[in-house]
Design a protein around this motif. Structure first.
Motif, PDB file in Angstrom:
ATOM      1  N   TYR A 137       0.825  -1.199   0.000  1.00 22.39           N
ATOM      2  CA  TYR A 137       0.000   0.000   0.000  1.00 22.39           C
ATOM      3  C   TYR A 137       0.865   1.258   0.000  1.00 22.39           C
ATOM      4  O   TYR A 137       1.981   1.261   0.499  1.00 22.39           O
ATOM      5  CB  TYR A 137      -0.951  -0.012   1.202  1.00 22.39           C
ATOM      6  CG  TYR A 137      -1.905  -1.176   1.125  1.00 22.39           C
ATOM      7  CD1 TYR A 137      -3.021  -1.111   0.303  1.00 22.39           C
ATOM      8  CD2 TYR A 137      -1.657  -2.355   1.812  1.00 22.39           C
ATOM      9  CE1 TYR A 137      -3.872  -2.189   0.188  1.00 22.39           C
ATOM     10  CE2 TYR A 137      -2.505  -3.440   1.704  1.00 22.39           C
ATOM     11  CZ  TYR A 137      -3.609  -3.354   0.881  1.00 22.39           C
ATOM     12  OH  TYR A 137      -4.450  -4.428   0.760  1.00 22.39           O
ATOM     13  N   SER A 138       0.299   2.317  -0.523  1.00 20.38           N
ATOM     14  CA  SER A 138       0.998   3.594  -0.663  1.00 20.38           C
ATOM     15  C   SER A 138       1.372   4.182   0.689  1.00 20.38           C
ATOM     16  O   SER A 138       0.657   4.023   1.678  1.00 20.38           O
ATOM     17  CB  SER A 138       0.082   4.564  -1.411  1.00 20.38           C
ATOM     18  OG  SER A 138       0.467   5.896  -1.212  1.00 20.38           O
ATOM     19  N   ASP A 139       2.490   4.909   0.712  1.00 14.54           N
ATOM     20  CA  ASP A 139       2.900   5.616   1.925  1.00 14.54           C
ATOM     21  C   ASP A 139       1.851   6.648   2.341  1.00 14.54           C
ATOM     22  O   ASP A 139       1.783   7.035   3.496  1.00 14.54           O
ATOM     23  CB  ASP A 139       4.234   6.320   1.713  1.00 14.54           C
ATOM     24  CG  ASP A 139       5.409   5.359   1.694  1.00 14.54           C
ATOM     25  OD1 ASP A 139       5.240   4.202   2.114  1.00 14.54           O
ATOM     26  OD2 ASP A 139       6.497   5.772   1.258  1.00 14.54           O
ATOM     27  N   GLY A 140       1.035   7.081   1.406  1.00 15.31           N
ATOM     28  CA  GLY A 140      -0.008   8.059   1.707  1.00 15.31           C
ATOM     29  C   GLY A 140      -1.260   7.441   2.328  1.00 15.31           C
ATOM     30  O   GLY A 140      -2.167   8.156   2.725  1.00 15.31           O
ATOM     31  N   ASP A 141      -1.317   6.123   2.400  1.00 14.13           N
ATOM     32  CA  ASP A 141      -2.472   5.439   2.984  1.00 14.13           C
ATOM     33  C   ASP A 141      -2.284   5.360   4.493  1.00 14.13           C
ATOM     34  O   ASP A 141      -1.397   4.654   4.968  1.00 14.13           O
ATOM     35  CB  ASP A 141      -2.610   4.040   2.388  1.00 14.13           C
ATOM     36  CG  ASP A 141      -3.877   3.330   2.819  1.00 14.13           C
ATOM     37  OD1 ASP A 141      -4.455   3.697   3.865  1.00 14.13           O
ATOM     38  OD2 ASP A 141      -4.292   2.406   2.107  1.00 14.13           O
ATOM     39  N   PRO A 142      -3.090   6.054   5.274  1.00 18.34           N
ATOM     40  CA  PRO A 142      -2.878   6.081   6.724  1.00 18.34           C
ATOM     41  C   PRO A 142      -3.102   4.726   7.406  1.00 18.34           C
ATOM     42  O   PRO A 142      -2.658   4.522   8.529  1.00 18.34           O
ATOM     43  CB  PRO A 142      -3.883   7.112   7.228  1.00 18.34           C
ATOM     44  CG  PRO A 142      -4.916   7.204   6.161  1.00 18.34           C
ATOM     45  CD  PRO A 142      -4.230   6.874   4.875  1.00 18.34           C
ATOM     46  N   LEU A 143      -3.761   3.790   6.732  1.00 20.93           N
ATOM     47  CA  LEU A 143      -4.015   2.466   7.313  1.00 20.93           C
ATOM     48  C   LEU A 143      -3.258   1.367   6.567  1.00 20.93           C
ATOM     49  O   LEU A 143      -3.663   0.211   6.584  1.00 20.93           O
ATOM     50  CB  LEU A 143      -5.521   2.173   7.305  1.00 20.93           C
ATOM     51  CG  LEU A 143      -6.378   3.115   8.137  1.00 20.93           C
ATOM     52  CD1 LEU A 143      -7.857   2.797   7.963  1.00 20.93           C
ATOM     53  CD2 LEU A 143      -5.983   3.061   9.599  1.00 20.93           C
ATOM     54  N   GLN A 148      -2.299  -4.288   5.385  1.00 22.09           N
ATOM     55  CA  GLN A 148      -1.341  -5.357   5.104  1.00 22.09           C
ATOM     56  C   GLN A 148      -1.531  -6.505   6.099  1.00 22.09           C
ATOM     57  O   GLN A 148      -1.542  -7.679   5.718  1.00 22.09           O
ATOM     58  CB  GLN A 148       0.093  -4.816   5.193  1.00 22.09           C
ATOM     59  CG  GLN A 148       1.169  -5.823   4.920  1.00 22.09           C
ATOM     60  CD  GLN A 148       1.430  -6.016   3.441  1.00 22.09           C
ATOM     61  OE1 GLN A 148       0.939  -5.266   2.601  1.00 22.09           O
ATOM     62  NE2 GLN A 148       2.186  -7.015   3.106  1.00 22.09           N
ATOM     63  N   MET A 149      -1.706  -6.174   7.371  1.00 20.80           N
ATOM     64  CA  MET A 149      -1.922  -7.177   8.407  1.00 20.80           C
ATOM     65  C   MET A 149      -3.215  -7.950   8.141  1.00 20.80           C
ATOM     66  O   MET A 149      -3.260  -9.182   8.249  1.00 20.80           O
ATOM     67  CB  MET A 149      -1.978  -6.487   9.772  1.00 20.80           C
ATOM     68  CG  MET A 149      -2.270  -7.386  10.936  1.00 20.80           C
ATOM     69  SD  MET A 149      -2.336  -6.462  12.497  1.00 20.80           S
ATOM     70  CE  MET A 149      -3.896  -5.586  12.324  1.00 20.80           C
ATOM     71  N   LEU A 150      -4.296  -7.248   7.765  1.00 19.72           N
ATOM     72  CA  LEU A 150      -5.567  -7.898   7.474  1.00 19.72           C
ATOM     73  C   LEU A 150      -5.470  -8.781   6.229  1.00 19.72           C
ATOM     74  O   LEU A 150      -6.073  -9.853   6.184  1.00 19.72           O
ATOM     75  CB  LEU A 150      -6.675  -6.853   7.305  1.00 19.72           C
ATOM     76  CG  LEU A 150      -7.089  -6.135   8.580  1.00 19.72           C
ATOM     77  CD1 LEU A 150      -8.047  -4.993   8.266  1.00 19.72           C
ATOM     78  CD2 LEU A 150      -7.697  -7.100   9.581  1.00 19.72           C
ATOM     79  N   ASP A 151      -4.721  -8.339   5.235  1.00 17.68           N
ATOM     80  CA  ASP A 151      -4.515  -9.158   4.032  1.00 17.68           C
ATOM     81  C   ASP A 151      -3.894 -10.503   4.398  1.00 17.68           C
ATOM     82  O   ASP A 151      -4.344 -11.558   3.937  1.00 17.68           O
ATOM     83  CB  ASP A 151      -3.596  -8.455   3.031  1.00 17.68           C
ATOM     84  CG  ASP A 151      -4.228  -7.241   2.370  1.00 17.68           C
ATOM     85  OD1 ASP A 151      -5.432  -6.979   2.590  1.00 17.68           O
ATOM     86  OD2 ASP A 151      -3.502  -6.539   1.640  1.00 17.68           O
ATOM     87  N   GLU A 152      -2.851 -10.455   5.209  1.00 17.84           N
ATOM     88  CA  GLU A 152      -2.159 -11.691   5.602  1.00 17.84           C
ATOM     89  C   GLU A 152      -3.077 -12.600   6.408  1.00 17.84           C
ATOM     90  O   GLU A 152      -3.110 -13.816   6.195  1.00 17.84           O
ATOM     91  CB  GLU A 152      -0.888 -11.352   6.375  1.00 17.84           C
ATOM     92  CG  GLU A 152       0.165 -10.695   5.501  1.00 17.84           C
ATOM     93  CD  GLU A 152       1.381 -10.220   6.268  1.00 17.84           C
ATOM     94  OE1 GLU A 152       1.528 -10.571   7.460  1.00 17.84           O
ATOM     95  OE2 GLU A 152       2.197  -9.484   5.673  1.00 17.84           O
ATOM     96  N   TRP A 153      -3.839 -12.029   7.345  1.00 16.27           N
ATOM     97  CA  TRP A 153      -4.781 -12.821   8.130  1.00 16.27           C
ATOM     98  C   TRP A 153      -5.834 -13.452   7.234  1.00 16.27           C
ATOM     99  O   TRP A 153      -6.145 -14.642   7.356  1.00 16.27           O
ATOM    100  CB  TRP A 153      -5.445 -11.937   9.195  1.00 16.27           C
ATOM    101  CG  TRP A 153      -6.639 -12.598   9.819  1.00 16.27           C
ATOM    102  CD1 TRP A 153      -6.624 -13.583  10.765  1.00 16.27           C
ATOM    103  CD2 TRP A 153      -8.008 -12.341   9.521  1.00 16.27           C
ATOM    104  NE1 TRP A 153      -7.917 -13.949  11.077  1.00 16.27           N
ATOM    105  CE2 TRP A 153      -8.780 -13.200  10.319  1.00 16.27           C
ATOM    106  CE3 TRP A 153      -8.662 -11.466   8.652  1.00 16.27           C
ATOM    107  CZ2 TRP A 153     -10.171 -13.210  10.283  1.00 16.27           C
ATOM    108  CZ3 TRP A 153     -10.055 -11.471   8.621  1.00 16.27           C
ATOM    109  CH2 TRP A 153     -10.789 -12.335   9.429  1.00 16.27           C
TER     110      TRP A 153
END
Length: 163
Positions: A137-143, A148-153
């Protein structure tokens, strides 16, 4: 002769119809969000975080078959980083150092298909090394770290993929 706009519209319709074969219904509930460990103070910022996470869960649900229904109860959220008050701009700053400030969420989920529960459980997910690996995800995405954590889960829990 086809114009480029027509070709792009046709390609978009084809893509939309191809992805509609996969798109489980996703419902997200936030259980007592005012008691979450770490959320923005301002109500509009809290609502924005919940809206972005709900949209992300829906995006993840597009990878499941359309005859499935995923229900997620978000029980707690601790966003990556720590908040530092900023009186100049009126918006607090979220500083991420990669120390004991990793993202963490507690979820309860249920995946149903044809009225039967296919998978369910409680998930206590966190990413202690959130700044150590590449993030899509972009550095501009505050979440970006939470997503990324939710994707892996999601991949591990519902798709059986391991990192």
């Amino acid at each position: 002769m086809k114009t480029p706009i027509r070709q792009m519209a046709f390609a978009g319709l084809c893509l939309l119809s191809a992805t509609s074969a996969f798109a489980a219904e996703v419902t997200v509930h936030y259980v007592q969000p005012d008691k979450f460990a770490d959320m923005p103070f301002e109500p509009w910022e809290r609502e924005d975080v919940m809206k972005q996470l709900t949209e992300h869960f829906a995006k993840l649900g597009q990878r499941l078959p359309s005859d499935q229904t995923l229900t997620i109860d978000v029980l707690d959220i601790d966003l990556a980083g720590r908040v530092i008050p900023n009186t100049r701009s009126g918006r607090d700053l979220r500083i991420m150092k990669g120390e004991a400030d990793w993202p963490h969420m507690r979820l309860r989920y249920s995946l149903q298909q044809g009225g039967n529960v296919v998978a369910s459980g409680d998930a206590d997910i966190s990413d202690m090394a959130y700044m150590m690996h590449l993030n899509r995800y972009s550095d501009g995405d505050p979440l970006r770290f939470e997503k990324q954590m939710l994707d892996e889960w999601f991949e591990k829990t519902f798709l059986g993929k391991r990192r």
